[in-house]
Design a protein around this motif. Structure first.
Motif, PDB file in Angstrom:
ATOM      1  N   ILE A 152      -9.690 -29.158 -22.448  1.00  0.00           N
ATOM      2  CA  ILE A 152      -8.155 -28.791 -22.174  1.00  0.00           C
ATOM      3  C   ILE A 152      -7.902 -28.194 -21.250  1.00  0.00           C
ATOM      4  O   ILE A 152      -7.056 -28.488 -20.193  1.00  0.00           O
ATOM      5  CB  ILE A 152      -7.698 -28.270 -23.595  1.00  0.00           C
ATOM      6  N   ALA A 153      -8.710 -27.198 -20.668  1.00  0.00           N
ATOM      7  CA  ALA A 153      -8.476 -26.389 -19.726  1.00  0.00           C
ATOM      8  C   ALA A 153      -8.686 -27.266 -18.558  1.00  0.00           C
ATOM      9  O   ALA A 153      -8.013 -27.140 -17.161  1.00  0.00           O
ATOM     10  CB  ALA A 153      -9.327 -25.009 -19.718  1.00  0.00           C
ATOM     11  N   LEU A 154     -10.088 -27.834 -18.498  1.00  0.00           N
ATOM     12  CA  LEU A 154     -10.208 -28.738 -17.390  1.00  0.00           C
ATOM     13  C   LEU A 154      -9.047 -29.699 -16.990  1.00  0.00           C
ATOM     14  O   LEU A 154      -8.540 -30.064 -15.689  1.00  0.00           O
ATOM     15  CB  LEU A 154     -11.489 -29.463 -17.475  1.00  0.00           C
ATOM     16  N   LEU A 155      -8.480 -30.613 -17.793  1.00  0.00           N
ATOM     17  CA  LEU A 155      -7.670 -31.613 -17.741  1.00  0.00           C
ATOM     18  C   LEU A 155      -6.129 -30.796 -17.194  1.00  0.00           C
ATOM     19  O   LEU A 155      -5.465 -31.450 -16.441  1.00  0.00           O
ATOM     20  CB  LEU A 155      -7.209 -32.156 -19.052  1.00  0.00           C
ATOM     21  N   MET A 156      -5.787 -29.767 -18.064  1.00  0.00           N
ATOM     22  CA  MET A 156      -4.425 -29.033 -17.436  1.00  0.00           C
ATOM     23  C   MET A 156      -4.830 -28.430 -16.109  1.00  0.00           C
ATOM     24  O   MET A 156      -3.752 -28.565 -15.315  1.00  0.00           O
ATOM     25  CB  MET A 156      -4.334 -27.737 -18.500  1.00  0.00           C
ATOM     26  N   TYR A 157      -5.901 -28.063 -15.705  1.00  0.00           N
ATOM     27  CA  TYR A 157      -6.092 -27.490 -14.290  1.00  0.00           C
ATOM     28  C   TYR A 157      -5.997 -28.647 -13.230  1.00  0.00           C
ATOM     29  O   TYR A 157      -5.087 -28.475 -12.161  1.00  0.00           O
ATOM     30  CB  TYR A 157      -7.423 -27.129 -13.997  1.00  0.00           C
ATOM     31  N   ASN A 158      -6.473 -29.816 -13.727  1.00  0.00           N
ATOM     32  CA  ASN A 158      -6.401 -30.937 -12.799  1.00  0.00           C
ATOM     33  C   ASN A 158      -4.782 -31.528 -12.631  1.00  0.00           C
ATOM     34  O   ASN A 158      -4.528 -31.862 -11.674  1.00  0.00           O
ATOM     35  CB  ASN A 158      -7.341 -32.011 -13.459  1.00  0.00           C
ATOM     36  N   THR A 159      -4.143 -31.565 -13.975  1.00  0.00           N
ATOM     37  CA  THR A 159      -2.713 -32.170 -14.207  1.00  0.00           C
ATOM     38  C   THR A 159      -1.958 -31.236 -13.582  1.00  0.00           C
ATOM     39  O   THR A 159      -0.927 -31.744 -12.749  1.00  0.00           O
ATOM     40  CB  THR A 159      -2.513 -32.331 -15.515  1.00  0.00           C
ATOM     41  N   ILE A 167       5.327 -32.766  -6.471  1.00  0.00           N
ATOM     42  CA  ILE A 167       6.533 -32.118  -6.009  1.00  0.00           C
ATOM     43  C   ILE A 167       6.575 -31.797  -4.554  1.00  0.00           C
ATOM     44  O   ILE A 167       7.708 -32.159  -4.123  1.00  0.00           O
ATOM     45  CB  ILE A 167       6.501 -30.705  -6.935  1.00  0.00           C
ATOM     46  N   ASP A 168       5.467 -31.447  -3.883  1.00  0.00           N
ATOM     47  CA  ASP A 168       5.407 -31.221  -2.408  1.00  0.00           C
ATOM     48  C   ASP A 168       5.554 -32.451  -1.695  1.00  0.00           C
ATOM     49  O   ASP A 168       6.376 -32.421  -0.733  1.00  0.00           O
ATOM     50  CB  ASP A 168       3.804 -30.591  -2.063  1.00  0.00           C
ATOM     51  N   THR A 169       5.092 -33.656  -2.077  1.00  0.00           N
ATOM     52  CA  THR A 169       5.541 -34.697  -1.395  1.00  0.00           C
ATOM     53  C   THR A 169       6.984 -35.284  -1.566  1.00  0.00           C
ATOM     54  O   THR A 169       7.493 -35.776  -0.687  1.00  0.00           O
ATOM     55  CB  THR A 169       4.448 -35.993  -2.187  1.00  0.00           C
ATOM     56  N   MET A 170       7.317 -35.067  -2.715  1.00  0.00           N
ATOM     57  CA  MET A 170       8.848 -35.666  -2.978  1.00  0.00           C
ATOM     58  C   MET A 170       9.763 -34.944  -2.251  1.00  0.00           C
ATOM     59  O   MET A 170      10.905 -35.137  -1.835  1.00  0.00           O
ATOM     60  CB  MET A 170       9.039 -35.701  -4.451  1.00  0.00           C
ATOM     61  N   THR A 196      12.826 -37.300 -11.494  1.00  0.00           N
ATOM     62  CA  THR A 196      11.883 -38.117 -10.994  1.00  0.00           C
ATOM     63  C   THR A 196      10.592 -37.633 -11.254  1.00  0.00           C
ATOM     64  O   THR A 196       9.596 -38.498 -11.365  1.00  0.00           O
ATOM     65  CB  THR A 196      12.088 -38.508  -9.459  1.00  0.00           C
ATOM     66  N   ILE A 197      10.331 -36.226 -11.156  1.00  0.00           N
ATOM     67  CA  ILE A 197       8.962 -35.811 -11.357  1.00  0.00           C
ATOM     68  C   ILE A 197       8.528 -36.024 -12.703  1.00  0.00           C
ATOM     69  O   ILE A 197       7.243 -36.105 -13.110  1.00  0.00           O
ATOM     70  CB  ILE A 197       8.945 -34.111 -10.991  1.00  0.00           C
ATOM     71  N   PHE A 198       9.386 -36.008 -13.620  1.00  0.00           N
ATOM     72  CA  PHE A 198       9.237 -36.083 -15.205  1.00  0.00           C
ATOM     73  C   PHE A 198       8.433 -37.552 -15.565  1.00  0.00           C
ATOM     74  O   PHE A 198       7.541 -37.639 -15.982  1.00  0.00           O
ATOM     75  CB  PHE A 198      10.329 -36.254 -16.161  1.00  0.00           C
ATOM     76  N   LEU A 199       9.077 -38.682 -14.808  1.00  0.00           N
ATOM     77  CA  LEU A 199       8.504 -39.853 -14.812  1.00  0.00           C
ATOM     78  C   LEU A 199       7.499 -40.218 -14.227  1.00  0.00           C
ATOM     79  O   LEU A 199       6.591 -40.824 -14.478  1.00  0.00           O
ATOM     80  CB  LEU A 199       9.657 -41.052 -14.285  1.00  0.00           C
ATOM     81  N   ARG A 200       7.210 -39.245 -12.908  1.00  0.00           N
ATOM     82  CA  ARG A 200       6.072 -39.704 -12.238  1.00  0.00           C
ATOM     83  C   ARG A 200       4.998 -38.832 -12.916  1.00  0.00           C
ATOM     84  O   ARG A 200       3.833 -39.361 -12.882  1.00  0.00           O
ATOM     85  CB  ARG A 200       6.122 -38.799 -10.835  1.00  0.00           C
ATOM     86  N   SER A 201       5.230 -37.775 -13.796  1.00  0.00           N
ATOM     87  CA  SER A 201       4.155 -37.062 -14.426  1.00  0.00           C
ATOM     88  C   SER A 201       3.830 -38.052 -15.524  1.00  0.00           C
ATOM     89  O   SER A 201       2.360 -38.095 -15.913  1.00  0.00           O
ATOM     90  CB  SER A 201       4.612 -35.952 -15.013  1.00  0.00           C
ATOM     91  N   LEU A 202       4.586 -38.839 -16.176  1.00  0.00           N
ATOM     92  CA  LEU A 202       3.998 -39.821 -17.333  1.00  0.00           C
ATOM     93  C   LEU A 202       2.982 -40.957 -16.460  1.00  0.00           C
ATOM     94  O   LEU A 202       2.207 -41.293 -17.305  1.00  0.00           O
ATOM     95  CB  LEU A 202       5.224 -40.268 -18.055  1.00  0.00           C
ATOM     96  N   ASP A 203       3.561 -41.235 -15.361  1.00  0.00           N
ATOM     97  CA  ASP A 203       2.544 -42.358 -14.654  1.00  0.00           C
ATOM     98  C   ASP A 203       1.286 -41.683 -14.321  1.00  0.00           C
ATOM     99  O   ASP A 203       0.467 -42.499 -14.529  1.00  0.00           O
ATOM    100  CB  ASP A 203       3.407 -42.831 -13.628  1.00  0.00           C
TER     101      ASP A 203
END
Length: 231
Positions: A152-159, A167-170, A196-203
């Motif tokens: 979980i820590a690894l996936l959270m770090y990556n995500t 966010i930086d790109t947008m 938009t970032i919410f939808l991008r996060s799901l994607d």
């Protein structure tokens, strides 16, 4: 705001220092800071660990301030909320808005919470900015931390860093279209960014799951194991 913590963790003067030692120092000082419950000690730890990070690990001060700025925003907002909405005692300031006041107890509670948190932030920064995540997770696995916690820590770090990169790109795309040139435009751009970032996060999460499945993910992620040095 671009912030590559992983690059910093791999390129500093303490990268090759024993990760078990750094993990022990971090945990020991965290427990000590919370156990002593002393604001002067909190300030001392903040200054001392900041010196270690900047002078010994030789991490750029701008990178260190960026690391502190992200959680500091939440800390300040939380402490302001505590000062105005919690605590009892003698009223020392009246806002005149819906009976919201500042009391001696709430002010002490807010200031106390602020210093407790900033006393711990450099300790986490010391570990996160000087030790690659792969080494930290390997230490945790060696210490018999449950695998589910490590994964979980690894996936959270990556995500988290995928999220920040999006966010930086947008944000840069909005700035090139003068999205923040006026106050009204800034609020409109922030609203569009948040939605938009919410939808991008799901994607991105769906893409991550597909990537794991295509690489034979069976519910267990392999953990980095450093090669043993040959005599």
């Amino acid at each position: 705001m671009k912030f590559d913590m992983d690059y910093i963790a791999h390129h500093n003067a303490l990268t090759e220092t024993n990760p078990y030692l750094k993990l022990f120092i971090t945990i020991f000082l965290l427990v000590l800071t919370l156990a002593l419950d002393n604001l002067y000690f909190d300030i001392f730890i903040f200054i001392a660990m900041s010196i270690v990070i900047l002078a010994i690990a030789k991490i750029n001060i701008r990178s260190y301030l960026k690391f502190l700025s992200i959680p500091m925003v939440f800390v300040v907002l939380t402490c302001i909320f505590l000062i105005f909405f919690f605590g009892k005692g003698e009223v020392i300031y009246e806002t005149g808005i819906f009976g919201i006041v500042v009391t001696t107890d709430s002010l002490h509670y807010g200031v106390y919470t602020f210093f407790r948190v900033i006393g711990c932030l450099p300790l986490l920064g010391f570990l996160a900015l000087t030790t690659p995540i792969a080494k930290i997770l390997h230490c945790l696995e060696t210490l018999k931390v449950p695998k589910i916690v490590i994964e979980i820590a690894l996936l959270m770090y990556n995500t988290i860093f995928i999220f920040l990169n999006e966010i930086d790109t947008m944000q840069k795309a909005q700035e090139t279209r003068l999205g923040y040139s006026t106050y009204f435009g800034s609020f409109k751009s922030l609203g569009a960014l948040a939605s938009t970032i919410f939808l991008r996060s799901l994607d991105k999460s769906e893409t991550l799951q597909h990537s794991l499945d295509s690489r034979g993910y069976t519910g267990e992620l392999p953990i980095y194991e450093p090669r043993k040095k040959e005599n």
